[in-house]
Design an enzyme around this catalytic site. Structure first.
Site, PDB file in Angstrom:
ATOM      1  N   ASP A 484      -3.806  11.270   0.376  1.00 45.17           N
ATOM      2  CA  ASP A 484      -2.740  10.509   1.003  1.00 45.17           C
ATOM      3  C   ASP A 484      -1.702  10.280  -0.106  1.00 45.17           C
ATOM      4  O   ASP A 484      -2.039  10.374  -1.279  1.00 45.17           O
ATOM      5  CB  ASP A 484      -3.321   9.183   1.516  1.00 45.17           C
ATOM      6  CG  ASP A 484      -2.282   8.311   2.180  1.00 45.17           C
ATOM      7  OD1 ASP A 484      -1.379   8.877   2.810  1.00 45.17           O
ATOM      8  OD2 ASP A 484      -2.369   7.075   2.051  1.00 45.17           O
ATOM      9  N   ASP A 841      -6.344   5.469   1.264  1.00 45.91           N
ATOM     10  CA  ASP A 841      -6.500   4.033   1.033  1.00 45.91           C
ATOM     11  C   ASP A 841      -7.321   3.340   2.113  1.00 45.91           C
ATOM     12  O   ASP A 841      -7.470   2.143   2.100  1.00 45.91           O
ATOM     13  CB  ASP A 841      -5.125   3.360   0.882  1.00 45.91           C
ATOM     14  CG  ASP A 841      -4.234   3.625   2.092  1.00 45.91           C
ATOM     15  OD1 ASP A 841      -4.760   4.121   3.104  1.00 45.91           O
ATOM     16  OD2 ASP A 841      -3.030   3.334   2.018  1.00 45.91           O
ATOM     17  N   ASP A 845      -6.301   6.308   7.249  1.00 48.52           N
ATOM     18  CA  ASP A 845      -7.011   7.547   6.904  1.00 48.52           C
ATOM     19  C   ASP A 845      -8.471   7.512   7.351  1.00 48.52           C
ATOM     20  O   ASP A 845      -9.235   8.417   7.021  1.00 48.52           O
ATOM     21  CB  ASP A 845      -6.974   7.773   5.382  1.00 48.52           C
ATOM     22  CG  ASP A 845      -5.556   7.797   4.838  1.00 48.52           C
ATOM     23  OD1 ASP A 845      -4.700   8.406   5.497  1.00 48.52           O
ATOM     24  OD2 ASP A 845      -5.312   7.204   3.793  1.00 48.52           O
TER      25      ASP A 845
END
Length: 1200
Positions: A484, A841, A845
């Protein structure tokens, strides 16, 4: 019915879901059951044990096939590659006591719900099964089992408000409660006796029990006792560990099982009750103050601020808004699309604040209860983890099968030898069975897990927590990591860099931060002051870091203390922002935020309706600039919008678009839909934020690149910003070209188009002149990367499926990706046979973290249930650490496997050699080899840590790889040669005697004429004659020779197999293991050279001349040298194996490797500046690269 029962015998449960299963109907037959009971008695319970291990055999033996409707037993089978069976009994729930009269029927039967469709008339009973804590009831109309404990998905938004808005009646609630069961996530602490029984009935311990019984029958008392003690210790440790886990999980969930809640009853008003009585459809009233949510619920009035850190690991408060009363025919979830979570309060999360709207109290409809909730789902994933299909574990089972086959050959040999020599039948059977216990190492499963346990401890010291230890070995195979961007590669907090205001469709001068002069009062200032979802919690302003920076720049403060008059509706709780002490003077007392439409990943924006105190109502929107510009009136968007946006995104800035509009005075804010609010806006300008790379990012990505591990960026941010960050981070080398892949659906048709464009960066003109030449150069050398947006990815997946693998092969930047698209991307990479890691994080996700082979969540929580791994340090430095430890654990598993296989084979060969003379090893000889040597080595060999450097290749993923097999086979041959050589040569010695076991030392002493030696030998001889009974017939020159050679051979093998580099630290760093080896070797050499009568007698050894002892040491030294040389020069010689692969033209079978080879030959790829249409190419190419299987946890790649 006239239907074929075989046809209705089978159905699918949870179709299309992660826990999809096949279900088969069976009916118990009395005659079959009676036969099985007789079988249990006659087999002394062995048949029952077999049925315990194989529940499908139990069902097939006891029952006959029937339709699911008639079934009293169902057999379930998972649809994954494991095909695991489980057996469930059908139970009946009676609701006759609740439905007292016909007048009560409308309460249950009148509605179109599963509750009315499940009750059988006239018996008023419900047929149900319980699978993995979830209850399913038989739907009479649809004729299949259906999940209860959740509100049906078919309800529309307006139906939820209409049907459940005033609550359920008492009778409806009772019926639902009986059918659904209690709203509890009940994880009872499993009693110790249950855990003990389950552990003892493990096939491994049953095999141990069989071995122990056999050893007692053969008078191997000491060894059998030692094994019992070790097994009991192992069982108690496992049971203690399982019990601790059970207690921990029980404590984690028990606090949510009994909370007092307020519900609204239809016609009866509000009612206080315990949360375990809640049912789907109940109307929950949320009071002010902190509340733990005992179920999943849909907010239907008011607004809430929730702390979801328990689920996601993200401590940022999340704002939830009520479900709109949209009047359409779409089910509510489809109507809200990916935004539906913004209206759902999840079980286990904490409501920090509630804000009522003009309709009074904050209400929510219970959506799911018990184990159906989000928290229940996470607890179930811990209770029933998804099995891992890793080649190591499958190969381990195959290898055990080979050893059993190996043992079978030994058994035949044993029977032949002993039977031909006229031994009693009982003795022959005992000796033959003994061979199995020698050839199959009972300690193998335990040995394989020790390495993983030590790795888990090492990871914990580095701040990496693991809730799925079996995935550690998988980390050793990772060759692609998805990252990410925000908060993972870049700093979490953004710094406000500048503001580019827009007036009358022209951009004005940029306002830089921190500035000498403050922002002038106006719509842009108001947007920055109110367009956020910040709250005051525990005296501090909390929320999204981006919102915090933007709001801080205004120098205003949030006044969250009281209710405020607005809209002429009386008092409701609303947030008011006012000028702070440092703020520049403003013409208003403050601005009230009346309603929020929280940020949505799918919509890429957020909006608020705000009202100046005593002024008009206005809408403010902020979000992705492209998205905000689309919602604005065209005449308000500057003509150079795209070029300005590109200018800043190309420099790696995060750019946010701002817009606003005034609302008509008569309209109530609560009545407006999001679509109405977010339309015909006036463009205000661009907020430019600096998103700095974390200092660890670049070195980590360089380390991964050097180790040939692909890095991919998957972000929700702008594509140009993402590309710039990827370049700055070193994901894309300066010489590589970026190609933007754009795929769009063609309006008004079912086709789509796809275009490949070189991504122009904002560079000086002289640099641009080189562009064309560099593109050709980069494409020729294969140095190109694809970038695409989530929208393009979705279109490619739907219309250009055949191109997707080709695009993924060089796809490096995936921007504007929604959470669902992130998960899908990870799965697509897995289909190409990549071993995929995902580092994020933990918030948006979650899906991708769970789907990946190794999901790493950067979270402050010790263990986020969102992913198998959680790193306490919020940087990607944990990724190479995890890969290093994974590789070390994998290599350790291989070393342990090879050692255990060799140890059992060495012992097996030694025993078979001695069986030739109707001899065997003695009790203490077995005991010494198994306990003093192997067990200690098994425990300490795994202490070796991971190598600090990542090498550019991976360890093999399978035991059946040529180098590993060759290593095992060659070492078996060396051991066999040495033992046969010793066995044969000792018989050729001049001092050898088959009957007199003291001839060697007597003849040696006759030459020396040493009276003391002769007297001691005389005593030795007398002692042996006196204790002739304790000899057991094991003592012989062959026994002594073979036993000493095989024992020290075990140490040689342990040393040779304990390789260090390239995946582990050198062997000399494992001090404990080295000390153990030195200690064991010293004891063995004492046994070889020190002629201690009592010790020799106890160990069933006999005295041999010194020359023969030296000869044995020479044999061992030669074996060590040859074994070590072969391991280093052949087995570990990577260059040699690569040469062999090249010579025999061996190519990896991995899908992505094959695709790489195809594309290298394709000069037309990538088709730059070309546009394809789905209709024109779909048919011609689809057959070529189309359907590729999804082995997900499997790789066909052979890495040497």
């Amino acid at each position: 019915m006239g239907e074929n029962p075989a046809k209705n015998h089978y159905a699918q449960l949870n179709q299309g879901e992660e826990n999809e299963m096949e279900i088969f109907g069976y009916k118990t037959q009395s005659s079959r059951k009676a036969l099985c009971i007789a079988g249990y008695i006659l087999s002394c319970g062995a048949l029952l044990l077999l049925f315990y291990w194989k529940p499908e055999w139990d069902v097939w033996a006891n029952c006959i096939r029937c339709s699911l409707e008639e079934a009293d037993i169902v057999l379930l089978r998972t649809t994954d590659e494991f095909r695991v069976y489980s057996r469930k009994t059908v139970t009946w729930i009676s609701v006759s006591a609740l439905i007292r009269s016909r007048s009560d029927y409308p309460a249950t039967a009148g509605e179109d719900s599963i509750f009315s469709k499940a009750i059988m008339k006239p018996s008023l009973q419900v047929k149900s099964i319980q699978v993995q804590k979830i209850r399913y009831v038989w739907n009479i109309c649809a004729k299949h089992f259906q999940k209860v404990g959740a509100l049906e998905d078919h309800h529309t938004c307006s139906a939820i408000h209409a049907k459940f808005g005033s609550g359920l009646t008492c009778n409806e609630q009772y019926v639902r409660r009986v059918i659904c069961g209690p709203n509890t996530i009940d994880v009872p602490v499993i009693p110790v006796w249950k855990l003990l029984v389950k552990e003892v009935l493990n096939p491994f311990y049953v095999f141990q029990l069989f071995s122990v019984c056999l050893w007692f029958a053969e008078d191997y008392m000491e060894y059998a006792t030692a094994i019992i003690i070790m097994s009991l210790l192992s069982i108690f440790l496992t049971v203690y560990d399982l019990r601790q886990q059970s207690v921990k999980l029980h404590r984690l969930v028990e606090s949510h099982n009994n909370i007092m809640v307020t519900v609204c009853r239809n016609k009866e008003g509000f009612q206080e009750l315990e949360s375990h009585h809640l049912v789907p459809g109940d109307m929950l009233v949320l009071k002010e103050g902190k509340t733990l949510l005992p179920c999943d619920a849909i907010l239907i009035s008011g607004q809430c601020v929730v702390n979801e850190s328990m689920l996601t690991g993200e401590s940022t408060p999340v704002t939830k808004t009520h479900l709109p009363q949209a009047d359409n025919i779409k089910p509510w979830r489809m109507h809200c699309a990916e935004d539906y979570k913004k209206h759902v309060l999840f079980c286990g999360t904490e409501v920090i604040q509630t804000k009522a709207d003009d309709r009074g109290v904050v209400k929510a409809v219970v959506l799911r209860t018990g184990f159906n909730t989000a928290k229940g789902d996470l607890v179930r994933s811990i209770l029933y983890p998804k099995p891992m299909n890793f080649k190591l574990y499958r190969d381990a089972l195959r290898f055990l099968m080979c050893l059993i086959a190996f043992a079978a050959i030994g058994m035949i040999y044993t029977v032949c030898v002993f039977a031909l020599n006229g031994e009693e039948a009982g003795e022959v059977v005992k000796k033959a069975l003994d061979v199995i216990t020698i050839a199959v190492p009972p300690a193998l499963p335990a040995a394989l897990t020790t390495g993983i346990i030590y790795t888990q401890r090492r990871l914990k010291k580095k701040g990496i927590f693991c809730i799925s230890p079996q995935r550690i070995n998988m980390c050793g195979q990772l060759n692609l990591i998805c990252f990410d961007k925000t908060g993972t590669l870049t700093e979490d907090g953004l710094d406000l860099w500048g503001l580019l205001p827009s007036e009358r469709n022209c951009f004005q001068d940029i306002h830089s931060f921190p500035a000498d002069h403050s922002l002038p009062w106006g719509p842009v200032f108001r947007a920055m002051a109110v367009c956020h979802s910040l709250i005051v919690w525990e005296g501090k302003i909390q929320g999204d870091p981006l919102d915090m920076k933007m709001f801080e720049a205004t120098n205003w403060v949030i006044d969250d203390s009281s209710g405020h008059q607005n809209e002429g509706q009386g008092s409701t709780h609303a947030i008011v922002v006012r000028p702070g002490p440092k703020a520049s003077c403003a013409p208003v007392e403050g601005v009230t935020i009346l309603r929020q439409f929280p940020f949505s990943s799918a919509l890429q924006r957020m909006s608020v309706i705000a009202q100046e105190i005593g002024g008009e109502k206005q809408v403010f929107t902020k979000g992705a600039p492209e998205m905000v510009a689309m919602l604005c009136r065209a005449e308000t968007v500057p003509s150079n919008f795209e070029s300005k946006l590109l200018l800043y995104t190309a420099q790696g800035f995060r750019v946010i678009g701002l817009a606003y509009k005034s609302l008509q005075a008569g309209k109530q804010s609560t009545d407006l839909t999001r679509e109405e609010v977010e339309s015909d806006l006036t463009f205000l300008g661009l907020l430019i934020m600096e998103n700095r790379l974390k200092k660890e990012t670049k070195p980590v990505l360089e380390e991964l690149s050097a180790a040939r591990i692909r890095s991919v960026m998957v972000t929700g941010d702008n594509i140009q910003t993402a590309v710039t960050v990827a370049r700055n981070a070193g994901m894309i080398s300066p010489m590589s070209r970026m190609i933007l892949v754009e795929a769009n659906k063609i309006p008004g048709s079912f086709s789509a188009s796809i275009t490949w464009k070189p991504l122009e960066e904002n560079k000086p003109e002289d640099y641009r002149s080189l562009t064309k030449r560099r593109i050709k150069l980069a494409l020729g050398s294969g140095q190109y990367h694809f970038a695409m947006s989530g929208k393009s990815y979705q279109t490619v997946a739907q219309h250009f499926r055949h191109l997707l693998p080709k695009l993924l092969l060089n796809g490096t930047v995936f921007a504007r990706m929604s959470p669902g698209q992130k998960s899908s991307l990870v799965e697509e990479f897995q289909k190409l046979d990549y071993f995929v890691g995902m580092c994020g994080d933990g918030a948006n996700d979650c899906g991708a973290l769970k789907v990946a082979h190794a999901g790493i969540s950067l979270s402050e929580q010790e263990a986020s249930v969102a992913s198998p791994f959680t790193s306490r340090t919020p940087s990607i430095a944990c990724v190479p650490e995890l890969i290093k430890e994974g590789r070390a654990a994998l290599v350790t598993s291989f070393c342990m496997f090879k050692y255990m296989a060799l140890y059992s084979t060495i012992q097996y060969l030694g025993v078979l050699l001695l069986y030739w003379q109707l001899n065997s090893f003695g009790n203490y000889q077995f005991l010494f080899q198994d306990l003093a040597i192997t067990t200690v080595i098994g425990v300490t060999m795994s202490f070796t840590g991971a190598c600090p450097k990542l090498v550019p290749y991976r360890p093999p993923s399978q035991l059946i790889s040529p180098p590993l097999l060759l290593s095992v086979v060659l070492n078996i041959l060396f051991s066999l040669s040495m033992q046969i050589f010793g066995f044969v040569v000792v018989q050729e010695q001049p001092w050898y005697s088959k009957t007199n076991i003291h001839s060697a030392c007597l003849s040696a002493n006759n030459h020396m004429e040493n009276s003391s030696s002769i007297s001691s030998l005389g005593l030795h001889g007398m002692r042996d004659e006196a204790h002739g009974q304790t000899d057991n017939g094991y003592k012989s020159y062959e026994n002594t020779t073979v036993w000493l050679l095989s024992t020290i051979n075990c140490l040689i093998v342990a040393l040779v197999f304990s390789k260090g580099k390239p995946f582990r630290q050198p062997i000399y760093t494992n001090y404990v293991f080295l000390l153990v080896l030195i200690g064991q070797l010293s004891i063995c050499l004492i046994l070889v050279f020190a002629d201690i009568d009592d010790l020799y007698s106890k160990m069933d050894l006999v005295c041999t001349p010194t020359t023969w002892r030296i000869s044995m040491v020479v044999m061992l030294a030669v074996t060590l040298a040859v074994s070590f040389l072969v391991e280093e020069a052949v087995i570990e010689n990577r260059a040699l194996w690569l040469l062999l692969k090249k010579t025999f033209r061996y190519h990896s079978k991995s899908h992505y490797k094959r695709l790489q080879r195809v594309l290298e030959q394709d000069s037309a790829w990538p088709p730059l500046n070309e546009t394809f249409f789905s209709d024109s190419v779909a048919i011609s190419v689809e057959g070529n690269m189309g359907g590729h299987s999804n082995p997900t946890f499997d790789s066909n790649e052979d890495v040497f």
